[in-house]
Scaffold this active site. Structure first.
Site, PDB file in Angstrom:
ATOM      1  N   ARG A  49       0.858  -1.178   0.000  1.00  0.00           N
ATOM      2  CA  ARG A  49       0.000   0.000   0.000  1.00  0.00           C
ATOM      3  C   ARG A  49       0.896   1.230   0.000  1.00  0.00           C
ATOM      4  O   ARG A  49       1.759   1.382   0.867  1.00  0.00           O
ATOM      5  CB  ARG A  49      -0.893   0.011   1.245  1.00  0.00           C
ATOM      6  N   CYS A  54      -2.520  11.454   5.785  1.00  0.00           N
ATOM      7  CA  CYS A  54      -3.807  12.121   6.000  1.00  0.00           C
ATOM      8  C   CYS A  54      -3.962  12.274   7.505  1.00  0.00           C
ATOM      9  O   CYS A  54      -4.490  11.384   8.171  1.00  0.00           O
ATOM     10  CB  CYS A  54      -4.960  11.318   5.402  1.00  0.00           C
ATOM     11  N   GLN A  70      -8.473   2.901   5.215  1.00  0.00           N
ATOM     12  CA  GLN A  70      -7.595   2.201   4.279  1.00  0.00           C
ATOM     13  C   GLN A  70      -6.245   1.885   4.920  1.00  0.00           C
ATOM     14  O   GLN A  70      -5.678   0.819   4.677  1.00  0.00           O
ATOM     15  CB  GLN A  70      -7.402   3.028   3.017  1.00  0.00           C
ATOM     16  N   ASP A 126      -5.302  16.341  -7.957  1.00  0.00           N
ATOM     17  CA  ASP A 126      -4.379  15.444  -7.244  1.00  0.00           C
ATOM     18  C   ASP A 126      -2.958  15.883  -7.560  1.00  0.00           C
ATOM     19  O   ASP A 126      -2.500  15.766  -8.696  1.00  0.00           O
ATOM     20  CB  ASP A 126      -4.614  13.997  -7.687  1.00  0.00           C
ATOM     21  N   ARG A 128      -0.156  14.778  -5.989  1.00  0.00           N
ATOM     22  CA  ARG A 128       0.831  13.874  -5.412  1.00  0.00           C
ATOM     23  C   ARG A 128       1.875  13.409  -6.422  1.00  0.00           C
ATOM     24  O   ARG A 128       1.619  13.352  -7.614  1.00  0.00           O
ATOM     25  CB  ARG A 128       0.127  12.667  -4.792  1.00  0.00           C
ATOM     26  N   THR A 149      -4.945  -0.517  -3.989  1.00  0.00           N
ATOM     27  CA  THR A 149      -5.441   0.803  -4.344  1.00  0.00           C
ATOM     28  C   THR A 149      -6.726   0.677  -5.138  1.00  0.00           C
ATOM     29  O   THR A 149      -6.972  -0.348  -5.772  1.00  0.00           O
ATOM     30  CB  THR A 149      -4.403   1.603  -5.155  1.00  0.00           C
TER      31      THR A 149
END
Length: 204
Positions: A49, A54, A70, A126, A128, A149
């Site tokens: 993962r 967050c 998650q 996004d 990232r 994911t």
């Protein structure tokens, strides 16, 4: 991306004892960790993962997103498999940072969805970057992964960064009335692979 390994240590958790490896981006000083369990350098695909930080979901138990759920599911899955990795990447709020995330949440409170809120603040949906993942995996001796994911953009970004992905493993957990609209937006606007769609709204 130039990534420096710093140190490793044991990390006991409710899900089992992991080894925590610290890494630092040479150019920015940004810090990332890998939580590992089992033998990883045997050439077999490793359950993995790549989890972006967050704070609200991972540490403050926010129900506005599915991130904390998650993260727990990923740690549990690795522990049950007895082998795997959770990369914890310091890129809060899909890359916009914690305080901008608070601003985005304020816009969402006023009716914007998660994509619209980022765009109203002048960011992409996004922001990232997964360039740090391949050198982290190389250090751990991992040559291919089974990626946990729901995000097709993450699959592509990791592949573009040189990571060999043998399989995508769904990780659908934590839907509730407070994040239902957020998850629906991730499916409709960001293309996330989510099997359920609900119309109920959170209670005031």
């Amino acid at each position: 991306m130039n990534i420096n390994f710093v140190a490793s240590c044991k990390l006991p958790t409710p899900f089992g004892v992991f080894t925590m490896h610290g890494f630092e981006e040479a150019e920015t000083g940004k810090e990332h960790i890998a939580l590992t369990m089992g033998t990883l350098d045997d050439g077999e695909p490793v359950l993995l993962r790549a989890h972006s930080e967050c704070l609200t979901g991972d540490a403050l138990f926010s129900m506005r997103c599915d991130c904390g759920y998650q993260l727990e599911e990923a740690l549990r899955s690795v522990s049950e498999a007895g082998r795997g990795v959770v990369l914890y990447l310091r890129q809060e709020g899909r890359g916009i940072g914690l305080l901008n995330k608070v601003k985005a949440y304020n816009l969402q409170d006023q009716g914007a969805d998660t994509v619209e809120a980022n765009e109203q603040l002048g960011f992409g949906a996004d922001m990232r970057n997964y360039g740090m993942c391949q050198p982290m995996l190389e250090h751990l001796g991992i040559t291919s992964i089974r990626l946990m994911t729901n995000n097709p953009r993450k699959v592509k970004a990791l592949g573009d960064a040189g990571v060999t992905i043998k399989e995508r493993v769904a990780i659908e957990v934590g839907r509730n009335p407070h994040n239902n609209g957020y998850l629906n937006t991730k499916a409709s606007k960001l293309g996330h692979y989510l099997s359920t769609h609900q119309d109920d709204e959170p209670e005031a």
